[in-house]
Design a protein around this motif. Structure first.
Motif, PDB file in Angstrom:
ATOM      1  N   TYR A  85       0.846  -1.198   0.000  1.00  0.00           N
ATOM      2  CA  TYR A  85       0.000   0.000   0.000  1.00  0.00           C
ATOM      3  C   TYR A  85       0.879   1.244   0.000  1.00  0.00           C
ATOM      4  CZ  TYR A  85      -3.984  -2.967   1.180  1.00  0.00           C
ATOM      5  OH  TYR A  85      -4.961  -3.916   1.151  1.00  0.00           O
ATOM      6  N   ASP A  86       0.356   2.283  -0.641  1.00  0.00           N
ATOM      7  CA  ASP A  86       1.083   3.555  -0.721  1.00  0.00           C
ATOM      8  C   ASP A  86       0.214   4.656  -0.101  1.00  0.00           C
ATOM      9  OD1 ASP A  86       2.925   5.502  -1.330  1.00  0.00           O
ATOM     10  OD2 ASP A  86       2.165   5.794  -3.375  1.00  0.00           O
ATOM     11  N   TYR A  87       0.569   5.060   1.123  1.00  0.00           N
ATOM     12  CA  TYR A  87      -0.104   6.174   1.791  1.00  0.00           C
ATOM     13  C   TYR A  87       0.835   6.670   2.892  1.00  0.00           C
ATOM     14  CZ  TYR A  87      -1.400   2.649   5.279  1.00  0.00           C
ATOM     15  OH  TYR A  87      -1.368   1.644   6.221  1.00  0.00           O
ATOM     16  N   ASN A  88       0.444   7.720   3.581  1.00  0.00           N
ATOM     17  CA  ASN A  88       1.264   8.296   4.649  1.00  0.00           C
ATOM     18  C   ASN A  88       1.049   7.471   5.915  1.00  0.00           C
ATOM     19  OD1 ASN A  88       2.523   9.894   6.613  1.00  0.00           O
ATOM     20  ND2 ASN A  88       2.012  11.796   5.538  1.00  0.00           N
ATOM     21  N   PHE A  89       1.994   6.556   6.165  1.00  0.00           N
ATOM     22  CA  PHE A  89       1.832   5.639   7.284  1.00  0.00           C
ATOM     23  C   PHE A  89       1.918   6.376   8.631  1.00  0.00           C
ATOM     24  CE2 PHE A  89       3.264   2.985   3.786  1.00  0.00           C
ATOM     25  CZ  PHE A  89       2.443   1.887   3.885  1.00  0.00           C
ATOM     26  N   SER A  90       2.805   7.349   8.757  1.00  0.00           N
ATOM     27  CA  SER A  90       2.976   8.056  10.039  1.00  0.00           C
ATOM     28  C   SER A  90       1.720   8.848  10.398  1.00  0.00           C
ATOM     29  CB  SER A  90       4.178   9.008   9.969  1.00  0.00           C
ATOM     30  OG  SER A  90       5.360   8.282   9.703  1.00  0.00           O
ATOM     31  N   GLN A  91       1.153   9.557   9.446  1.00  0.00           N
ATOM     32  CA  GLN A  91      -0.051  10.337   9.696  1.00  0.00           C
ATOM     33  C   GLN A  91      -1.226   9.437  10.024  1.00  0.00           C
ATOM     34  OE1 GLN A  91      -1.110  12.877   6.441  1.00  0.00           O
ATOM     35  NE2 GLN A  91      -2.902  13.757   7.482  1.00  0.00           N
ATOM     36  N   TYR A  92      -1.325   8.331   9.310  1.00  0.00           N
ATOM     37  CA  TYR A  92      -2.444   7.415   9.559  1.00  0.00           C
ATOM     38  C   TYR A  92      -2.339   6.782  10.935  1.00  0.00           C
ATOM     39  CZ  TYR A  92      -5.621   3.466   8.915  1.00  0.00           C
ATOM     40  OH  TYR A  92      -6.644   2.550   9.059  1.00  0.00           O
ATOM     41  N   MET A  93      -1.143   6.436  11.351  1.00  0.00           N
ATOM     42  CA  MET A  93      -0.968   5.801  12.661  1.00  0.00           C
ATOM     43  C   MET A  93      -1.150   6.800  13.797  1.00  0.00           C
ATOM     44  SD  MET A  93       2.265   3.305  11.848  1.00  0.00           S
ATOM     45  CE  MET A  93       2.338   2.763  13.553  1.00  0.00           C
ATOM     46  N   SER A  94      -0.827   8.071  13.566  1.00  0.00           N
ATOM     47  CA  SER A  94      -1.008   9.072  14.618  1.00  0.00           C
ATOM     48  C   SER A  94      -2.473   9.353  14.898  1.00  0.00           C
ATOM     49  CB  SER A  94      -0.297  10.378  14.247  1.00  0.00           C
ATOM     50  OG  SER A  94      -0.882  10.926  13.056  1.00  0.00           O
ATOM     51  N   SER A  95      -3.341   9.104  13.945  1.00  0.00           N
ATOM     52  CA  SER A  95      -4.773   9.324  14.146  1.00  0.00           C
ATOM     53  C   SER A  95      -5.419   8.196  14.927  1.00  0.00           C
ATOM     54  CB  SER A  95      -5.468   9.474  12.800  1.00  0.00           C
ATOM     55  OG  SER A  95      -5.347   8.270  12.064  1.00  0.00           O
ATOM     56  N   SER A  96      -4.693   7.147  15.151  1.00  0.00           N
ATOM     57  CA  SER A  96      -5.160   5.988  15.935  1.00  0.00           C
ATOM     58  C   SER A  96      -6.375   5.329  15.310  1.00  0.00           C
ATOM     59  CB  SER A  96      -5.468   6.402  17.402  1.00  0.00           C
ATOM     60  OG  SER A  96      -4.318   6.952  18.015  1.00  0.00           O
ATOM     61  N   ARG A  97      -6.557   5.550  14.031  1.00  0.00           N
ATOM     62  CA  ARG A  97      -7.706   4.930  13.375  1.00  0.00           C
ATOM     63  C   ARG A  97      -7.439   3.472  12.979  1.00  0.00           C
ATOM     64  NH1 ARG A  97      -9.198   8.876   8.592  1.00  0.00           N
ATOM     65  NH2 ARG A  97      -6.903   8.927   8.497  1.00  0.00           N
ATOM     66  N   TYR A  98      -6.193   3.109  13.082  1.00  0.00           N
ATOM     67  CA  TYR A  98      -5.881   1.740  12.663  1.00  0.00           C
ATOM     68  C   TYR A  98      -6.086   0.739  13.794  1.00  0.00           C
ATOM     69  CZ  TYR A  98      -1.442   1.919  15.213  1.00  0.00           C
ATOM     70  OH  TYR A  98      -0.476   2.009  16.182  1.00  0.00           O
ATOM     71  N   LEU A  99      -6.450   1.265  14.997  1.00  0.00           N
ATOM     72  CA  LEU A  99      -6.710   0.382  16.123  1.00  0.00           C
ATOM     73  C   LEU A  99      -8.153   0.540  16.564  1.00  0.00           C
ATOM     74  CD1 LEU A  99      -3.487   0.915  18.265  1.00  0.00           C
ATOM     75  CD2 LEU A  99      -4.018  -0.999  16.741  1.00  0.00           C
ATOM     76  N   ASP A 100      -8.747  -0.545  16.993  1.00  0.00           N
ATOM     77  CA  ASP A 100     -10.124  -0.546  17.469  1.00  0.00           C
ATOM     78  C   ASP A 100     -10.188  -1.466  18.677  1.00  0.00           C
ATOM     79  OD1 ASP A 100     -12.768  -0.315  17.887  1.00  0.00           O
ATOM     80  OD2 ASP A 100     -13.384  -1.503  16.144  1.00  0.00           O
TER      81      ASP A 100
END
Length: 505
Positions: A85-100
């Motif tokens: 996948y190609d996206y901004n991994f740091s920004q996505y992980m800082s939003s905590s949206r990848y955890l539930d």
């Protein structure tokens, strides 16, 4: 000289053959088995996935990294090996949206998929390496390991053909050590190859000797034993080769690094060079190449170890059989001379066969060497000097004309003695002849197989055509000229009586 006839006097499968077979020739199959299949362990392809530098410094497990960066195929149930996948991994992980609630949600829904562009991660067993992981031979380069195996096998075919001549020319014993030297040199160089291309060159060098180094011990074993033990010897040699493959699997399990594995499957065989002092040459090969003194030493050693007694003059009879070469030499010389003299035959020189004894005596009498070397002479009759090529009819006509006899009084039967004029008569005479069977009165209609005579009648026009053909025929040539002019044809008709019918019996 048949070595099979000598073996009963030496022992077909005695102590000597057993010692050589079990302690020298059976171990000699090991280098072939090790180097033919160690490449499978050196170039195995481990599980791999795309490397994402943004996630390498994160304290995440490999499962979380795969779920965030690698597409998952629901059909195969595996992560992709060549895409990410190609996206901004740091920004996505800082939003905590990848955890539930501690669970892994994965990448964003709108993430793009691209090929791997920063290398790969490899899931290798502990202490294991592979040329695939060292030089990233995956995805677009995944065909390189297969190419290496193909080139290994192809070089083996070429090497087996070339080294076969070495084995027959130098002998079984020197050939084995030549193969061993080449295989050991390239096998050790494989461990120090800096790039894949140098590694591939070394593997091709090893492949040149892989089948040949196996065939030499097997051929030597078969040539040392009698006919009754050759099947047993062949089976034993193949069993030893199969055992070598089992032993290789154990070595590959203990040595996980591909460079160390290359050394582990090569260096131990350097000890085989000490076999030079004890490995015998094939007596069969020595006898076939006329090296009787060396063959005598080995055969007497075989007889002594096998507890056989050979008379002092045993080799004298074998040396006497060398004279069998002389008839073959003489036959070869005569065959070559026959081929040379065949160049002087009339058929080879594009000349007509002589029809009389006089023509035979004169044929080639005045020829030069350049005439014999001419493959396609322009004028076949010019080479004969004074010997003019004549048919049987031409010779008879010339003799009768020299006596002053008129041409029309010649027997017409002379015109039928040449095959060329017979064909000419059949072609030119249409309905101008009749054939009647003339048999002896007492034998007419009988089936006792007696020869019958035929009466051929020619009318005036037929004889005119035959005479015209005979006079228009070129000297020494089976062909005929074109139709004459009306003046020539009228002149020729004057030679034929106006009313005459000739019958040939």
């Amino acid at each position: 000289m048949d070595f099979d006839e000598i073996l009963p006097d030496l022992g077909e499968y005695g102590t000597y053959q057993k010692l050589v077979l079990w302690f020298l020739l059976l171990p000699g199959t090991m280098p072939c088995g090790f180097h033919a299949y160690n490449q499978l362990f050196m170039a195995f392809t481990p599980e791999h996935w795309c490397r994402v530098p943004d996630l390498d410094d994160k304290e995440l497990s490999s499962e979380v990294i795969k779920n965030l960066s690698i597409p998952y195929d629901d059909v195969s149930g595996e992560y992709s090996s060549c895409q990410r996948y190609d996206y901004n991994f740091s920004q996505y992980m800082s939003s905590s949206r990848y955890l539930d609630g501690g669970g892994i949600l994965g990448p964003p829904p709108d993430a793009k998929v691209i090929p791997c562009d920063n290398g790969w991660h490899y899931d290798l067993p502990e202490y294991s390496t592979s040329v695939v992981s060292d030089w990233d031979l995956v995805c677009d380069s995944s065909f390189y390991p297969t190419l290496a195996l193909v080139l290994l096998g192809a070089s083996g075919l070429v090497g087996n053909y070339i080294f076969g001549y070495i084995q027959d020319g130098c002998g079984r014993r020197p050939a084995f050590f030549i193969y061993l030297l080449i295989e050991s040199a390239f096998g050790i160089a494989t461990a120090f190859a800096p790039t894949f291309h140098w590694w591939l060159v070394c593997r091709v060098g090893v492949g040149f000797t892989v089948p040949a180094i196996m065939s030499t011990p097997m051929v030597l074993a078969i040539e040392l034993v009698g006919p009754g033990k050759r099947t047993y010897t062949t089976v034993i040699m193949n069993v030893a080769y199969s055992f070598t493959l089992i032993l290789l699997s154990g070595v590959a399990y203990l040595v996980r690094d591909w460079a160390q594995l290359s050394l582990a499957t090569t260096i131990p065989f350097l000890a085989f060079f000490f076999f030079w002092c004890v490995l015998p040459e094939s007596p069969r090969w020595l006898l076939a190449n006329g090296r009787l003194e060396e063959a005598e030493k080995i055969m007497r050693k075989m007889a002594r170890v096998n507890r056989k007694q050979l008379p002092e003059n045993y080799m004298a009879n074998l040396r006497g059989s060398e004279m069998m070469v002389l008839p073959l030499i003489i036959m070869g010389i005569l065959l070559n001379l026959g081929g040379i003299f065949s160049l002087m035959l009339p058929e080879t020189l594009h000349q007509h066969l002589p029809q009389t004894l006089e023509e035979g005596e004169e044929f080639g009498k005045h020829w030069t060497m350049s005439d014999y070397c001419a493959c396609c002479p322009k004028q076949p009759s010019s080479m004969n000097g004074t010997a003019r090529k004549m048919s049987t009819t031409d010779s008879v006509l010339q003799d009768r004309l020299s006596d002053g006899a008129p041409e029309e009084s010649f027997p017409v039967s002379n015109l039928l003695k040449s095959q060329d004029q017979e064909r000419a008569i059949e072609d030119t005479l249409g309905g101008g002849r009749t054939v009647e069977d003339v048999s002896n009165p007492g034998t007419r209609g009988s089936d006792d197989g007696r020869q019958q005579h035929h009466r051929v009648s020619f009318d005036e026009s037929s004889l005119a055509s035959v005479g015209s053909i005979n006079r228009r025929r070129k000297a020494g040539s089976p062909t005929y000229t074109q139709s004459p002019s009306p003046e020539q044809d009228e002149e020729e008709h004057k030679l034929i009586p106006t009313s005459r019918k000739v019958t040939v019996v």
